[in-house]
Design an enzyme around this catalytic site. Structure first.
Site, PDB file in Angstrom:
ATOM      1  CG  PHE A 120       3.504   6.650  -7.893  1.00 35.75           C
ATOM      2  CD1 PHE A 120       4.120   7.853  -7.604  1.00 35.75           C
ATOM      3  CD2 PHE A 120       3.057   5.865  -6.829  1.00 35.75           C
ATOM      4  CE1 PHE A 120       4.296   8.265  -6.286  1.00 35.75           C
ATOM      5  CE2 PHE A 120       3.235   6.266  -5.512  1.00 35.75           C
ATOM      6  CZ  PHE A 120       3.854   7.467  -5.242  1.00 35.75           C
ATOM      7  CD  GLN A 240       1.288  -2.169  -1.725  1.00 37.69           C
ATOM      8  OE1 GLN A 240       1.007  -1.052  -1.320  1.00 37.69           O
ATOM      9  NE2 GLN A 240       1.028  -2.557  -2.954  1.00 37.69           N
ATOM     10  CG  HIS A 242       6.363   0.862   0.119  1.00 36.16           C
ATOM     11  ND1 HIS A 242       7.604   1.236  -0.352  1.00 36.16           N
ATOM     12  CD2 HIS A 242       5.466   1.705  -0.434  1.00 36.16           C
ATOM     13  CE1 HIS A 242       7.450   2.282  -1.150  1.00 36.16           C
ATOM     14  NE2 HIS A 242       6.155   2.596  -1.219  1.00 36.16           N
ATOM     15  CG  LEU A 252       6.823   4.950   2.496  1.00 36.76           C
ATOM     16  CD1 LEU A 252       6.818   3.477   2.165  1.00 36.76           C
ATOM     17  CD2 LEU A 252       5.534   5.594   2.042  1.00 36.76           C
ATOM     18  CD  GLU A 255       5.382   2.824  -6.389  1.00 37.44           C
ATOM     19  OE1 GLU A 255       5.235   1.903  -5.586  1.00 37.44           O
ATOM     20  OE2 GLU A 255       4.590   3.054  -7.318  1.00 37.44           O
ATOM     21  NE  ARG A 286       3.747   1.052  -3.679  1.00 37.54           N
ATOM     22  CZ  ARG A 286       3.046   1.964  -3.019  1.00 37.54           C
ATOM     23  NH1 ARG A 286       2.200   1.577  -2.083  1.00 37.54           N
ATOM     24  NH2 ARG A 286       3.177   3.232  -3.302  1.00 37.54           N
ATOM     25  CG  HIS A 353       2.942   0.635   2.549  1.00 37.94           C
ATOM     26  ND1 HIS A 353       3.299   1.760   3.269  1.00 37.94           N
ATOM     27  CD2 HIS A 353       2.356   1.089   1.411  1.00 37.94           C
ATOM     28  CE1 HIS A 353       2.946   2.845   2.584  1.00 37.94           C
ATOM     29  NE2 HIS A 353       2.363   2.471   1.469  1.00 37.94           N
ATOM     30  NE  ARG A 397      -2.222   0.981  -1.354  1.00 44.36           N
ATOM     31  CZ  ARG A 397      -1.426   2.054  -1.299  1.00 44.36           C
ATOM     32  NH1 ARG A 397      -1.556   3.032  -2.178  1.00 44.36           N
ATOM     33  NH2 ARG A 397      -0.493   2.139  -0.374  1.00 44.36           N
TER      34      ARG A 397
HETATM   35  C1  LIG Z   1       3.796   6.109   5.127  1.00 45.12           C
HETATM   36  C2  LIG Z   1       2.670   5.917   4.169  1.00 45.12           C
HETATM   37  C3  LIG Z   1       2.654   6.590   2.961  1.00 45.12           C
HETATM   38  C4  LIG Z   1       1.596   6.430   2.075  1.00 45.12           C
HETATM   39  N1  LIG Z   1       1.620   7.104   0.878  1.00 45.12           N
HETATM   40  C5  LIG Z   1       0.580   6.955   0.025  1.00 45.12           C
HETATM   41  C6  LIG Z   1       0.561   7.654  -1.212  1.00 45.12           C
HETATM   42  O1  LIG Z   1       1.476   8.409  -1.536  1.00 45.12           O
HETATM   43  N2  LIG Z   1      -0.492   7.490  -2.025  1.00 45.12           N
HETATM   44  C7  LIG Z   1      -1.530   6.680  -1.691  1.00 45.12           C
HETATM   45  O2  LIG Z   1      -2.466   6.583  -2.464  1.00 45.12           O
HETATM   46  N3  LIG Z   1      -1.548   6.011  -0.526  1.00 45.12           N
HETATM   47  C8  LIG Z   1      -0.510   6.129   0.340  1.00 45.12           C
HETATM   48  N4  LIG Z   1      -0.535   5.433   1.520  1.00 45.12           N
HETATM   49  C9  LIG Z   1      -1.736   4.716   1.918  1.00 45.12           C
HETATM   50  C10 LIG Z   1      -2.783   5.691   2.404  1.00 45.12           C
HETATM   51  O3  LIG Z   1      -2.171   6.771   3.054  1.00 45.12           O
HETATM   52  C11 LIG Z   1      -3.766   5.081   3.381  1.00 45.12           C
HETATM   53  O4  LIG Z   1      -4.219   3.875   2.883  1.00 45.12           O
HETATM   54  C12 LIG Z   1      -4.956   5.998   3.565  1.00 45.12           C
HETATM   55  O5  LIG Z   1      -4.525   7.277   3.960  1.00 45.12           O
HETATM   56  C13 LIG Z   1      -5.951   5.467   4.565  1.00 45.12           C
HETATM   57  O6  LIG Z   1      -6.948   6.445   4.798  1.00 45.12           O
HETATM   58  P1  LIG Z   1      -8.227   6.149   5.665  1.00 45.12           P
HETATM   59  O7  LIG Z   1      -9.036   7.394   5.689  1.00 45.12           O
HETATM   60  O8  LIG Z   1      -8.862   4.905   5.199  1.00 45.12           O
HETATM   61  O9  LIG Z   1      -7.664   5.827   7.114  1.00 45.12           O
HETATM   62  P2  LIG Z   1      -6.732   6.692   8.172  1.00 45.12           P
HETATM   63  O10 LIG Z   1      -6.206   7.925   7.579  1.00 45.12           O
HETATM   64  O11 LIG Z   1      -5.819   5.700   8.724  1.00 45.12           O
HETATM   65  O12 LIG Z   1      -7.797   7.119   9.228  1.00 45.12           O
HETATM   66  C14 LIG Z   1      -8.363   6.239  10.152  1.00 45.12           C
HETATM   67  C15 LIG Z   1      -9.198   7.035  11.106  1.00 45.12           C
HETATM   68  O13 LIG Z   1      -9.955   6.171  11.921  1.00 45.12           O
HETATM   69  C16 LIG Z   1      -9.887   6.580  13.254  1.00 45.12           C
HETATM   70  N5  LIG Z   1     -10.100   5.402  14.080  1.00 45.12           N
HETATM   71  C17 LIG Z   1      -9.586   4.169  13.911  1.00 45.12           C
HETATM   72  N6  LIG Z   1     -10.041   3.344  14.854  1.00 45.12           N
HETATM   73  C18 LIG Z   1     -10.867   4.068  15.638  1.00 45.12           C
HETATM   74  C19 LIG Z   1     -11.648   3.779  16.788  1.00 45.12           C
HETATM   75  N7  LIG Z   1     -11.666   2.583  17.353  1.00 45.12           N
HETATM   76  N8  LIG Z   1     -12.373   4.776  17.330  1.00 45.12           N
HETATM   77  C20 LIG Z   1     -12.358   6.016  16.805  1.00 45.12           C
HETATM   78  N9  LIG Z   1     -11.637   6.343  15.713  1.00 45.12           N
HETATM   79  C21 LIG Z   1     -10.910   5.377  15.148  1.00 45.12           C
HETATM   80  C22 LIG Z   1      -8.528   7.206  13.400  1.00 45.12           C
HETATM   81  O14 LIG Z   1      -8.500   8.116  14.466  1.00 45.12           O
HETATM   82  C23 LIG Z   1      -8.401   7.918  12.059  1.00 45.12           C
HETATM   83  O15 LIG Z   1      -9.026   9.177  12.140  1.00 45.12           O
HETATM   84  C24 LIG Z   1       0.537   5.580   2.407  1.00 45.12           C
HETATM   85  C25 LIG Z   1       0.556   4.897   3.612  1.00 45.12           C
HETATM   86  C26 LIG Z   1       1.632   5.025   4.468  1.00 45.12           C
HETATM   87  C27 LIG Z   1       1.666   4.183   5.702  1.00 45.12           C
END
Ligand SMILES: Cc1cc2nc3c(=O)[nH]c(=O)nc-3n(C[C@H](O)[C@H](O)[C@H](O)COP(=O)(O)OP(=O)(O)OC[C@H]3O[C@@H](n4cnc5c(N)ncnc54)[C@H](O)[C@@H]3O)c2cc1C
Ligand code: SF4
Ligand code: SF4
Ligand code: FES
Lengths: 585, 233
Positions: A120, A240, A242, A252, A255, A286, A353, A397
């Site tokens: 990566f 960021q 992407h 997306l 990478e 990135r 992203h 990141r």
């Molecule tokens: C397309 C894509 C590909 C990616 N690929 C990678 C990768 O390969 N490797 C990597 O390390 N990172 C990757 N990332 C980044 C990474 O996926 C995210 O940063 C990470 O998954 C975020 O996780 P989280 O648990 O913080 O939030 P999320 O998974 O976004 O979860 C947020 C949660 O909060 C809840 N929520 C939000 N607001 C409220 C509210 N007001 N009331 C109740 N519930 C609420 C939602 O329902 C959800 O359950 C990628 C991101 C994208 C967009």
């Protein structure tokens, strides 16, 4: 107003990777925990993550070292990352990954049966040497595999879920956070969830931009909640972009596709990253790759009739590699670009992203306030995952470090809450006024009768951010954009929803989300204009250089418009600090 | 292009009805059915209610019935559909409002198969080893996004939604049976041995036909049945 109240030891707002890792830790320890999520947990944005998760296991290469991983992360962060937190994350990465494997995560495998690791961007051996294979993956569906595994383990541990409940606002008292007001989307019922500890795990806010890889639900709800509670956000200027979002659709292309050997070309077929970054080329950080692509496009070497995109070439990898390692990518590009990467290159552009900034926390995920030059802990409030800024990503990141961040600090939050409850962390008793304050905006949306629609304001907001706060920034554009934003913020107070139904009212949810998008955008605008240097993802034409003398610090924004600064932690506990140096590409 | 959409709000409507919307899909850049629905919600009628999140076919929010076939609105190309496009909620589940169905029972069937890895051996210091061939057995199983398209297309599930686990749940059950790291295969099979849980499947293949991720629940179900037969011999 008095509301029905439910009592918990801990309430976790968010059922993505960070929230579910925290809740698992807590549910297994026997505490009474509730997870609120506005969507069924496996529909959280973590499910979209493709490429993988970093840990220095050395499975593919035979050897690796978490200190090298730490070095890369600090360099990638352009020195804005906190070295104590980065040390903690990189050191705990292998154990955290093995735990996920034991939980059942279906990682791809090497011939010897160990977890497969791919290359990566920005990942090197021996402090900046050769590229290393550090990214553990489940084909190109790592986030899906991780999120489902965590949800499944939470079912086993019998965590309590409030699915399709929306967290409206935190209830804050003078001494800390008492809990959260939440609304059932299905019935409109509103409840005060009172807890010893509230953990924000609400994810990112990519929907402030027009073009983003993020899901519709990534609206920065945690950011709005924290600001309205009078607490600061940190480093919000660092978004960021992407390098490889599908042109037009924004979806997306991981990478990992460059990690497997794909590369970018311009309209002349030139592999331009060799020119911008001779050492790491297409696997540079990135921010570097995105800026290079934008330069190609600006200078007329973009592809397509309008010269608006560049091409990602994969066909030379062959069907076996693509079908085994990148099956989801092939699917996505056929669906959204009409292109089969086995034969043709994919049209891509830099696309919003990920937000490096967020809610400032310490290494235990405790939320911080900052007064008179001093950090203070906000009692009863934690944050982990993309909504938090601990800060391990600094100004940029590294790919596959976010899935790591969410599980390492989701777990850290769970561990610290357990310990605090054992040591007697109690409840805070809010006054009726304090509860009313948290109900203000729900009442506003319920009462406003006539006004602009959610969509009118939201699309105007996204347009401003896209045009004036994108990959390259200047004071001129940002100030213009800021005026428009302020105006829009005033209009938002008078916006209205026509649908007042209680039953599964998604318009009301979108209205509540819009307040949070606005709060996030304003915080971004303030801090982006303030920081007169270029660092990591914050790139300014009018201040093209990194300025360590003035800007080696975190920036903080309060809803009042106040701006403050915090020092960066350069004191890891076990290794020597990584000294300031230019990022050499 | 004409879209005929199922409408029902229990607070205001005595019974469901179909409502037509005409949308210029080309001028408004609507490639997928989800783009059309969001266009209607944003510009024509904000009360239209549906679930959506990832808009790329990975979160499983927007399963619905489009021209008689279950699928995800976000990856369903408008250009490939016959006019008028008839959009209804997933069949067989109670409707909450418009295109939103109550999935409680669907999730309960999922939970019934104990969809988590069970392993009674001591936890090693590093990863449990699994060969690429063993891991390959999970392909076509672990990718399920719980969209519900399959179970709600299955006649056996419509008749016995409380007793027949249904294709999605059984696919998950087999995902763990097939995992070389799971040690609970016998218990899993025993739990499914009643006349309903698995044996209500008549091999009609509707499930496999509609799965937007190209998974094959019928095959997984047959594998479970085969294992049960082997066990009992
Ligand atoms: C397309 C894509 C590909 C990616 N690929 C990678 C990768 O390969 N490797 C990597 O390390 N990172 C990757 N990332 C980044 C990474 O996926 C995210 O940063 C990470 O998954 C975020 O996780 P989280 O648990 O913080 O939030 P999320 O998974 O976004 O979860 C947020 C949660 O909060 C809840 N929520 C939000 N607001 C409220 C509210 N007001 N009331 C109740 N519930 C609420 C939602 O329902 C959800 O359950 C990628 C991101 C994208 C967009
Ligand atoms: S094959 Fe079995 S599970 Fe699938 S639709 Fe037919 S009866 Fe239902
Ligand atoms: S098997 Fe396919 S159709 Fe059924 S729930 Fe899973 S992804 Fe959806
Ligand atoms: S919106 Fe996620 S699957 Fe369609």
């Amino acid at each position: 107003m008095s509301l029905p109240t439910q009592l918990f030891d801990a309430v976790i707002i968010g059922g993505g990777g960070a929230g579910l890792r925290a809740s698992l830790e807590l549910a297994q320890s026997g505490l009474n925990v509730a997870v609120i999520s506005k969507v069924f947990p496996t529909r959280s944005h973590t499910v979209s993550a493709q490429g993988g998760v970093n840990a220095a296991l050395g499975n593919t290469d035979g050897s690796d070292d978490w200190r090298w991983h730490m070095y890369d992360t600090v360099m990638g962060s352009d020195f804005l990352g906190d070295q104590d937190a980065i040390e903690y994350m990189c050191k705990n990465a292998p154990e955290t990954i093995y735990e996920l494997e034991h939980m059942g995560l279906p990682f791809s495998r090497l011939d010897d049966g160990k977890i497969y690791q791919r290359a990566f961007g920005g990942q090197t051996r021996n402090y900046g040497g050769e590229l290393v294979h550090r990214t553990c993956c489940a084909a190109d569906r790592t986030g899906h595999a991780m999120l489902h595994t965590l949800y499944q383990k939470n079912l086993e541990a019998k965590a309590k879920f409030f699915n399709e409940w929306f967290a409206v606002d935190l209830v804050k008292t003078a001494s800390g956070v008492a809990g959260v007001i939440a609304m059932s989307i299905e019935t409109g019922e509103v409840v005060f969830l009172k807890s010893r500890a509230t953990i924000l795990a609400t994810g990112g806010a990519g929907r402030i931009f027009q073009s983003t890889t993020n899901a519709h639900i990534n609206t920065g709800d945690g950011f709005g909640m924290v600001l309205r509670a009078g607490l600061p956000l940190q480093d919000m200027e660092f978004w960021q972009f992407h390098p490889t979002g599908i042109y037009g659709a924004g979806t997306l292309i991981t990478e990992g596709s460059r990690g497997e050997g794909g590369y970018l070309v311009n309209k002349d077929g030139e592999r331009y990253m060799e020119r911008y970054a001779p050492h790491l080329k297409d696997l540079s950080c990135r921010d570097v790759v995105s800026r290079s692509s934008m330069m190609e496009i600006r200078e007329g070497r973009g592809c397509g009739p309008k010269g608006e995109y560049v091409l990602l070439k994969l066909d030379h990898l062959g069907a076996d590699v693509i079908n085994a390692r990148l099956p989801g990518i092939r699917d996505l590009s056929m669906t959204f670009a009409g292109v089969d990467p086995l034969k043709d290159p994919i049209p891509v552009v830099p696309t919003c992203h990920y937000l490096m900034g967020g809610i400032p926390t310490n290494m235990h995920a405790q939320v911080l306030d900052h007064k008179n030059g001093q950090d203070s802990i906000v009692e009863g409030l934690y944050a982990a995952g993309e909504c938090a800024c601990v800060s391990v990503h600094g100004a940029n990141r590294l790919g596959a470090n976010s899935l790591l961040d969410i599980v390492v600090f989701g777990r850290a939050a769970g561990l610290h809450v357990q310990q605090s409850v054992r040591e007697g962390l109690g409840y805070r008793e809010p006054s009726l006024d304090e509860i009313d304050y948290a109900m203000t905006r729900l009442n506003r949306w319920n009462n406003n009768e006539k006004g602009e629609s959610v969509e009118e304001i939201r699309s105007a907001l996204q347009k401003i951010m896209q045009e004036d706060y994108g990959v390259f920034r200047t004071a001129e554009y940002m100030q213009k954009g800021f005026k428009k934003l302020e105006d829009l913020q005033k209009r938002l107070q008078y916006a209205a929803i026509k649908d007042k139904s209680r039953c599964f009212n998604t318009t009301r949810v979108e209205a509540l989300e819009l307040d949070n998008l606005m709060a996030t955008a304003i915080a971004t605008a303030y801090l982006a204009n303030e920081r007169t240097e270029s660092r990591g993802a914050h790139a300014r034409f009018d201040y093209p250089e990194r300025d360590d003398q003035h800007w080696l610090k975190h920036s903080l924004y309060y809803q009042s418009g106040q701006i403050a600064f915090r020092p960066i932690n350069m004191k890891p506990h076990e290794v020597k600090p990584i000294e300031l140096q230019a990022r050499d590409h | 292009m004409r879209f005929s959409i199922y409408r029902y709000n229990p607070e205001t409507d005595k019974k469901p009805y179909m409502q037509d919307f005409d949308v210029d899909v080309v001028a408004n850049g609507c490639t997928m059915v989800l783009d059309v629905l969001l266009y209607i919600k944003n510009h024509m009628d904000e009360t239209l209610t549906l679930r959506r999140s990832c808009r790329e076919g990975v979160c499983g929010s927007d399963g619905m019935n489009i021209n008689g076939k279950n699928g995800l609105a976000c990856v369903m190309h408008v250009a490939k559909l016959k006019e008028p496009v008839i959009i209804r909620p997933l069949p067989g589940l109670p409707v909450v409002r418009d295109l939103v169905v109550d999935m409680t029972q669907f999730y309960q069937q999922y939970e019934k198969v104990e969809p988590y890895l069970q392993n009674n051996q001591p936890v090693p210091a590093k990863e449990r080893l699994q060969s690429p061939e063993e891991r390959a057995k999970l392909d076509g199983l672990y990718e399920c996004i719980l969209c519900g398209c399959c179970s709600t297309a299955c006649p056996s599930y419509w008749w016995n939604p409380d007793k027949f686990v249904g294709p999605a749940g059984l696919l998950q059950s087999y995902r763990f049976i097939a995992d070389s790291r799971d040690t609970a295969t016998n218990e899993r099979l025993a739990d499914l041995a009643d006349p309903f849980s698995v044996f209500r499947c008549r091999g009609i293949m509707n499930c496999t036909d509609v799965c937007p991720k190209g998974l094959n629940p019928t095959k997984a179900i047959n594998n479970i049945k085969d294992l049960m037969v082997k066990e009992s011999v």
